[in-house]
Write an enzyme that holds these catalytic residues in place. Structure first.
Site, mmCIF file in Angstrom:
data_model
loop_
_atom_site.group_PDB
_atom_site.id
_atom_site.type_symbol
_atom_site.label_atom_id
_atom_site.label_comp_id
_atom_site.label_asym_id
_atom_site.label_seq_id
_atom_site.Cartn_x
_atom_site.Cartn_y
_atom_site.Cartn_z
ATOM 1 N N GLY A 192 0.843 -1.198 0.000
ATOM 2 C CA GLY A 192 0.000 0.000 0.000
ATOM 3 C C GLY A 192 0.871 1.238 0.000
ATOM 4 N N THR A 224 -9.020 0.722 3.958
ATOM 5 C CA THR A 224 -10.021 -0.074 4.677
ATOM 6 C C THR A 224 -11.334 0.736 4.679
ATOM 7 O OG1 THR A 224 -9.113 0.903 6.701
ATOM 8 C CG2 THR A 224 -8.436 -1.341 6.183
ATOM 9 N N PHE A 250 -12.378 10.506 19.534
ATOM 10 C CA PHE A 250 -12.225 11.610 20.490
ATOM 11 C C PHE A 250 -11.905 12.923 19.759
ATOM 12 C CE2 PHE A 250 -11.465 10.057 25.046
ATOM 13 C CZ PHE A 250 -12.194 8.884 24.877
ATOM 14 N N CYS A 292 -10.754 9.552 7.159
ATOM 15 C CA CYS A 292 -10.838 8.608 8.282
ATOM 16 C C CYS A 292 -11.849 8.904 9.376
ATOM 17 C CB CYS A 292 -9.454 8.431 8.883
ATOM 18 S SG CYS A 292 -8.332 7.645 7.720
ATOM 19 N N GLN A 325 -14.948 10.044 9.691
ATOM 20 C CA GLN A 325 -16.293 9.475 9.525
ATOM 21 C C GLN A 325 -16.253 7.951 9.400
ATOM 22 O OE1 GLN A 325 -19.584 11.266 7.260
ATOM 23 N NE2 GLN A 325 -19.238 9.643 5.790
ATOM 24 N N LYS A 326 -15.342 7.474 8.565
ATOM 25 C CA LYS A 326 -15.214 6.028 8.338
ATOM 26 C C LYS A 326 -14.940 5.295 9.649
ATOM 27 C CE LYS A 326 -10.942 4.681 6.736
ATOM 28 N NZ LYS A 326 -10.296 3.761 7.663
ATOM 29 N N PHE A 375 -9.740 18.900 2.000
ATOM 30 C CA PHE A 375 -10.428 18.787 3.301
ATOM 31 C C PHE A 375 -9.733 19.574 4.403
ATOM 32 C CE2 PHE A 375 -8.257 15.872 6.292
ATOM 33 C CZ PHE A 375 -7.244 15.351 5.498
ATOM 34 N N ARG A 421 -14.207 28.667 7.457
ATOM 35 C CA ARG A 421 -13.004 28.308 8.209
ATOM 36 C C ARG A 421 -12.533 29.436 9.120
ATOM 37 N NH1 ARG A 421 -11.714 22.880 8.089
ATOM 38 N NH2 ARG A 421 -12.307 22.040 6.074
HETATM 39 P P1 NAD Z 1 -4.791 5.013 0.265
HETATM 40 O O1 NAD Z 1 -6.041 4.678 -0.441
HETATM 41 O O2 NAD Z 1 -4.112 6.327 -0.016
HETATM 42 O O3 NAD Z 1 -3.681 3.876 -0.012
HETATM 43 C C1 NAD Z 1 -3.959 2.524 0.023
HETATM 44 C C2 NAD Z 1 -3.190 1.865 -1.131
HETATM 45 O O4 NAD Z 1 -3.289 0.451 -0.981
HETATM 46 C C3 NAD Z 1 -3.733 2.178 -2.516
HETATM 47 O O5 NAD Z 1 -2.712 2.790 -3.289
HETATM 48 C C4 NAD Z 1 -4.153 0.818 -3.094
HETATM 49 O O6 NAD Z 1 -3.895 0.682 -4.480
HETATM 50 C C5 NAD Z 1 -3.288 -0.125 -2.299
HETATM 51 N N1 NAD Z 1 -3.786 -1.496 -2.239
HETATM 52 C C6 NAD Z 1 -5.045 -1.930 -1.950
HETATM 53 N N2 NAD Z 1 -5.092 -3.281 -1.952
HETATM 54 C C7 NAD Z 1 -3.836 -3.710 -2.261
HETATM 55 C C8 NAD Z 1 -3.253 -4.996 -2.403
HETATM 56 N N3 NAD Z 1 -3.963 -6.105 -2.200
HETATM 57 N N4 NAD Z 1 -1.948 -5.088 -2.750
HETATM 58 C C9 NAD Z 1 -1.201 -3.963 -2.935
HETATM 59 N N5 NAD Z 1 -1.702 -2.712 -2.798
HETATM 60 C C10 NAD Z 1 -3.003 -2.586 -2.452
HETATM 61 O O7 NAD Z 1 -5.085 4.892 1.830
HETATM 62 P P2 NAD Z 1 -4.355 5.644 3.041
HETATM 63 O O8 NAD Z 1 -4.916 7.005 3.227
HETATM 64 O O9 NAD Z 1 -2.883 5.486 2.889
HETATM 65 O O10 NAD Z 1 -4.887 4.768 4.259
HETATM 66 C C11 NAD Z 1 -4.434 3.450 4.460
HETATM 67 C C12 NAD Z 1 -4.895 2.983 5.821
HETATM 68 O O11 NAD Z 1 -4.305 3.821 6.833
HETATM 69 C C13 NAD Z 1 -6.397 3.069 6.052
HETATM 70 O O12 NAD Z 1 -6.790 1.992 6.852
HETATM 71 C C14 NAD Z 1 -6.573 4.362 6.825
HETATM 72 O O13 NAD Z 1 -7.709 4.321 7.672
HETATM 73 C C15 NAD Z 1 -5.317 4.409 7.666
HETATM 74 N N6 NAD Z 1 -4.867 5.763 8.047
HETATM 75 C C16 NAD Z 1 -4.905 6.788 7.149
HETATM 76 C C17 NAD Z 1 -4.407 8.050 7.505
HETATM 77 C C18 NAD Z 1 -4.425 9.206 6.540
HETATM 78 O O14 NAD Z 1 -4.087 10.301 6.944
HETATM 79 N N7 NAD Z 1 -4.772 9.028 5.278
HETATM 80 C C19 NAD Z 1 -3.849 8.239 8.772
HETATM 81 C C20 NAD Z 1 -3.817 7.160 9.664
HETATM 82 C C21 NAD Z 1 -4.316 5.921 9.282
HETATM 83 C C1 UGA Z 2 -6.793 12.712 11.447
HETATM 84 C C2 UGA Z 2 -6.120 12.627 12.810
HETATM 85 O O1 UGA Z 2 -5.777 13.946 13.242
HETATM 86 C C3 UGA Z 2 -4.858 11.759 12.750
HETATM 87 O O2 UGA Z 2 -4.304 11.618 14.048
HETATM 88 C C4 UGA Z 2 -5.220 10.378 12.192
HETATM 89 O O3 UGA Z 2 -4.071 9.590 12.051
HETATM 90 C C5 UGA Z 2 -5.898 10.537 10.842
HETATM 91 O O4 UGA Z 2 -7.072 11.398 10.978
HETATM 92 C C6 UGA Z 2 -6.399 9.247 10.253
HETATM 93 O O5 UGA Z 2 -6.588 8.284 10.956
HETATM 94 O O6 UGA Z 2 -6.618 9.303 9.051
HETATM 95 P P1 UGA Z 2 -6.409 14.096 9.230
HETATM 96 O O7 UGA Z 2 -7.773 13.611 8.883
HETATM 97 O O8 UGA Z 2 -5.335 13.920 8.227
HETATM 98 O O9 UGA Z 2 -5.903 13.381 10.571
HETATM 99 O O10 UGA Z 2 -6.451 15.656 9.580
HETATM 100 P P2 UGA Z 2 -6.953 16.489 10.856
HETATM 101 O O11 UGA Z 2 -5.979 17.551 11.107
HETATM 102 O O12 UGA Z 2 -7.314 15.625 11.990
HETATM 103 O O13 UGA Z 2 -8.275 17.182 10.310
HETATM 104 C C7 UGA Z 2 -9.456 16.450 10.034
HETATM 105 C C8 UGA Z 2 -10.586 17.410 9.696
HETATM 106 O O14 UGA Z 2 -10.998 18.132 10.860
HETATM 107 C C9 UGA Z 2 -10.219 18.466 8.653
HETATM 108 O O15 UGA Z 2 -11.297 18.656 7.769
HETATM 109 C C10 UGA Z 2 -9.966 19.702 9.492
HETATM 110 O O16 UGA Z 2 -10.159 20.884 8.778
HETATM 111 C C11 UGA Z 2 -11.022 19.519 10.577
HETATM 112 N N1 UGA Z 2 -10.707 20.262 11.821
HETATM 113 C C12 UGA Z 2 -9.579 19.968 12.524
HETATM 114 C C13 UGA Z 2 -11.605 21.214 12.291
HETATM 115 O O17 UGA Z 2 -12.651 21.466 11.669
HETATM 116 N N2 UGA Z 2 -11.323 21.869 13.467
HETATM 117 C C14 UGA Z 2 -10.193 21.608 14.183
HETATM 118 O O18 UGA Z 2 -10.007 22.236 15.256
HETATM 119 C C15 UGA Z 2 -9.310 20.627 13.706
#
Ligand code: NAD
Ligand code: UGA
EC number: 1.1.1.22
Length: 480
Positions: free
Chosen positions: A8, A88, A222, A272, A274-275, A334, A447
């Site tokens: 990934g 996911t 949280f 993330c 909402q999901k 976002f 904002r």
């Molecule tokens: P993303 O969609 O950007 O990346 C996932 C990648 O996995 C895609 O490029 C897809 O092609 C690849 N993939 C899917 N199935 C595959 C397979 N079988 N083999 C090889 N590659 C495969 O997702 P993301 O934002 O990097 O998030 C990944 C995970 O991390 C999620 O569970 C998310 O909830 C979590 N997470 C995301 C963030 C964030 O800020 N985006 C922060 C913390 C945790």
């Molecule tokens: C969030 C968490 O902050 C990370 O710790 C976590 O790893 C990640 O989700 C994840 O699991 O994907 P992210 O979504 O990248 O990170 O960005 P945030 O800074 O948390 O902002 C999320 C949303 O809340 C944005 O739309 C932002 O504009 C909004 N927000 C944030 C507000 O409306 N008010 C605030 O005070 C802070």
């Protein structure tokens, strides 16, 4: 040399592995993905994601101890530690649709690891997954093990987009969950040794597997809850003449509450929050805890309410009709410092305005037009299923224009609507914007980035979230 492979190459896999490679020159890191364009972009001068500081880190180690490849099987086969960082998403159909996590991508990665492995491996859950996913993965791996020993660890990622490199360089904590067995402790130590290259011992927390998995969902719930709390207050501020920034400051100076993450906004977005809350709600329901499920559901309901309240405020302020009026949208991502549009509140606001037949002129410094058009014509939850991308709707396309300049976007507009807090929006020449707009000229600041009083002096009618209302807006009832 320890070999790491990460399945990934997305927003988490790419930056996280780049930082591991940067901080651990003695470790070889290969990031693999089934998406050919994504891997090509990681190997090019234009990386697939925009993240401050990322280019320098990647340039520093790519080709030395950091590699990007589509040869998933080869690199999994060679690795000692395999991170799984695939998407996911929320399930769109079947049991738990609209709530439960879709583990299709996760499971196919696990099955592939089982198929190609010929040596013992530590498999690390980096993706955010439901509690007990490690158990399911363990079953898939051990039932197909051919005598190979697999240790499953949960190592959820807490980085936020826009500050990912900073967060990875200096994390509040690294969390590692493992089995409470001698082999489990050994593999936790092996992963700890990787992070110890740059993270101090006291910031590396170790727990059992289920605590680590649940802590990730809890942390996001949280954080989102704080935003929904301050946004709920913002509605009450508007009704009473209180100012949400003053209230948030007064509340946040209590050291038990703290000042961070209390900015009222048009709503939280991102892939993330909402999901993960929906997933948490589903887990509570499955465990016979409907009251707990209902409690967390409310965080999402307030977020949806905040977005529709914003649209309703716009429409009702503009004489209850925005049909064919040009509305300029500033910011679509976002949050600032990312080009990511997943679950951005801009999608709901724009769709609401399109529903009232407005003409939209959109400017975002990092988001491309085809992404915006696609987002505005996609069904809820479909965005995180890359293989199911929907075609663009011709009707949406006609009503939406994307431009590369704020002044172009706002020319002849009836209203300006700020949906992302990009720094450049704080420095705009609003007199110039006002002079080129239709009158009355409105600014709806989702904002709280503009100085509302200065804009009022120019002649604008200004709405800022949770702030005392203009006399003009005060007299107009808003349907929630
Ligand atoms: P993303 O969609 O950007 O990346 C996932 C990648 O996995 C895609 O490029 C897809 O092609 C690849 N993939 C899917 N199935 C595959 C397979 N079988 N083999 C090889 N590659 C495969 O997702 P993301 O934002 O990097 O998030 C990944 C995970 O991390 C999620 O569970 C998310 O909830 C979590 N997470 C995301 C963030 C964030 O800020 N985006 C922060 C913390 C945790
Ligand atoms: C969030 C968490 O902050 C990370 O710790 C976590 O790893 C990640 O989700 C994840 O699991 O994907 P992210 O979504 O990248 O990170 O960005 P945030 O800074 O948390 O902002 C999320 C949303 O809340 C944005 O739309 C932002 O504009 C909004 N927000 C944030 C507000 O409306 N008010 C605030 O005070 C802070």
């Amino acid at each position: 040399m320890v070999k790491i492979c990460c399945i990934g190459a997305g927003y988490v896999g790419g930056p996280t592995m780049a930082v591991i490679a940067y901080k651990c020159p003695n470790i070889e890191v290969v990031v693999v993905d089934i998406s050919v364009p994504r891997i090509s972009a990681w190997n090019s001068d234009r990386l697939p994601i925009y993240e401050p500081g990322l280019d320098d880190v990647v340039k520093h180690c790519r080709g030395k101890n950091l590699f990007f490849s589509t040869d998933v099987e080869k690199h999994v086969f060679e690795a000692d530690i395999v991170f799984v960082s695939v998407n996911t998403p929320t399930k769109t159909s079947g049991l738990g649709a609209g709530k439960a996590a879709d583990l299709t991508y996760w499971e196919s990665a696990a099955r592939m690891i089982a198929d190609v492995s010929k040596s013992d491996k530590i498999v690390v859950e980096k993706s955010t997954v439901p509690v007990k996913t490690a158990e399911a993965i363990e079953k898939i791996l051990t039932h197909n093990s051919k005598g190979i020993n697999y240790q499953i660890l949960s190592n959820p990622e807490f980085l936020a987009e826009g500050t990912a490199i900073q967060d990875l360089f200096n994390p509040d904590r690294v969390l590692i969950g493992g089995r409470e067995t001698p082999e489990g402790y050994k593999s936790v130590k092996a992963l700890k040794d990787v992070y110890s290259h740059w993270v101090s011992e006291d910031r590396i927390l170790t727990t059992n597997l289920w605590s680590a998995e649940l802590s990730k969902l809890a942390a996001n719930a949280f954080l989102a809850q704080r935003i929904s709390s301050v946004n709920a207050m913002s509605a009450l501020c508007e009704a009473t003449g209180a100012d949400v920034s003053q209230v948030a400051y007064a509340v946040g100076t209590d050291s038990r509450i703290g000042p961070k993450f209390l900015n009222a906004s048009v709503g939280f977005g991102g892939s993330c929050f909402q999901k993960d809350i929906l997933n948490l709600v589903y887990i509570c329901e499955c465990n016979g805890l409907p009251e707990v499920a209902e409690y967390w559901k409310q965080v999402i309901k307030i977020n949806d309410y905040q977005k529709s309240r914003f649209v309703n405020r716009m429409v009702s302020s503009m004489f209850n009709t925005i049909a064919n009026k040009k509305v300029s949208i500033l910011g679509f991502a976002f949050k600032k410092d990312t080009g990511d549009t997943r679950e951005t509140p801009a999608i709901d606001v724009c769709q609401g305005l399109l529903g009232d037949k407005a003409q939209l002129s959109i400017y975002d410094p990092q988001v491309m037009e085809d992404q915006i058009q696609r987002d505005l014509s996609m069904n809820k939850f479909d965005w995180d299923h890359p293989l199911h991308l929907q075609p663009m709707s011709p009707t949406t396309k006609k009503k939406v224009h994307c431009v590369w300049d704020t002044y172009e976007a706002t020319k002849d507009a009836h209203a300006v609507c700020i949906l992302t807090e990009w720094d450049e929006f704080k420095k705009l020449d609003f007199q110039r914007i006002y002079d080129n707009m239709q009158k009355p000229a409105y600014v709806f600041d989702g904002r709280n980035v503009v100085d509302a009083n200065k804009l009022r002096e120019i002649g604008f009618i200004v709405y800022s979230i949770g702030k005392p209302l203009d006399a003009w807006l005060n007299d107009i009832p808003v349907v929630a």
